[in-house]
Design an enzyme around this catalytic site. Sequence first.
Site: not given
Length: 433
Positions: A55, A98, A320, A348, A392-393, A418
């Site tokens: 990112d 993204n 998040d 995402e 990613h999360r 990311k």
Amino acid sequence: MSGGARQPHLDLAPATRAAGTIRLPGSKSISNRTLLLAALADGETSLRGVLEADDTARMLDALLTLGVAWTRTGTGEYTVPGVGGAFPVRQAELFLGNAGTAFRPLTAALALARGTYRLSGVPRMHERPIGGLVDALRGLGAEIGYLGREGYPPLEIRPAARALGDVTTVRGDVSSQFLSALLMALPLAGKPLAVQVAGELVSKPYVEITLDLMRRFGVALERDGWSRFASPAGARYRGPGRLDVEGDASSASYFLAAGAVGGGPVRVEGVDGTSIQGDVRFVEVLRAMGAEVTSGSGWIEVGGRPPLRPIDADLNHIPDAAMTAAVLALFADGPSTIRNVASWRVKETDRLAAMATELRKVGARVEEGADFLRIEPPAQLVPATIDTYDDHRMAMCFSLVALGQVAVRINDPECVAKTFPDYFQAFAGLVSA
């Protein structure tokens, strides 16, 4: 986990314990905001602790294309010569992957930059709505067109055909990044501007990060609660000379959660209770679930063992870290409900649907609502292959399932690049059988 073809999957062995110390990577939210503000400011800014990940690479590439001649002086260390509010390059095409924290703020800044720009990203970015931000910028007189589907990237920005207006309105219920992007762009207009927020604002702590960083660069916005923000006459960014980026509080949540179910203690360094990041409040969730939390200057430490206490919580302020809480619900002794996270739908991936699907794979009973998940943990977790949806999360939070003494396969583990390219190495250094 870098170089060559992407690794198709990663197998995590069953684990029972997590203990150790982790130095956190820099905050994504702070890094990308700070890079942009430093670029737009008067004077040179030295940044330390900047996140090194996809990112931020997208933001750095874009700034270079726009004429900002930054230099990398070490790991996470950058010197950024500010351009004084006007990018030297007035025509460019930018690919932003993204990275929402790059795409939205650059859209707003370039809309006031009197140039011609095209902004695009990966296919998922072209599925993430941006109409609320574009409408607000058009309300000021900006010229922005859609190159594909109405309301979504890619975008074309042209010089405004008329003088900018004085006030615009932005919806608050889709993404706080829309408001943050507008606020960061206000001082570029050369005159006082105001933004009104329509409806309830989601993810308020992320807007607080924006306001805090703007103050560090010399611009204190006038505000009326969460409903109206205005830039004062003569507002102009000025570099603070040096700025240290905090460790990423969202990334901290995975390790702190590991401490809560793996005995601990697990300590994260680089963030503490004084953080400007809202996700530091994840420790409140941990305490509510029965974990032991201690902290000091620059660190937070957690220990605990299942079963945890179930929760019923509105986690709109930490969207998040709320994903980490949803996985922790697997280790509770009753059903938990994660509420007011409709913003998950436009991240995402559609995180509400993705979380429900993957939690069911490991044995949970899950009710998926428009803006909530109700998670009933199984008597015993079951081994599963977790799809990560290039998110990613999803990859990071489901690594915690291994601490339920089951094998877990994570598909496309390198999506963590990311925000945290070395995540699985760091996780492996904490857990044991």
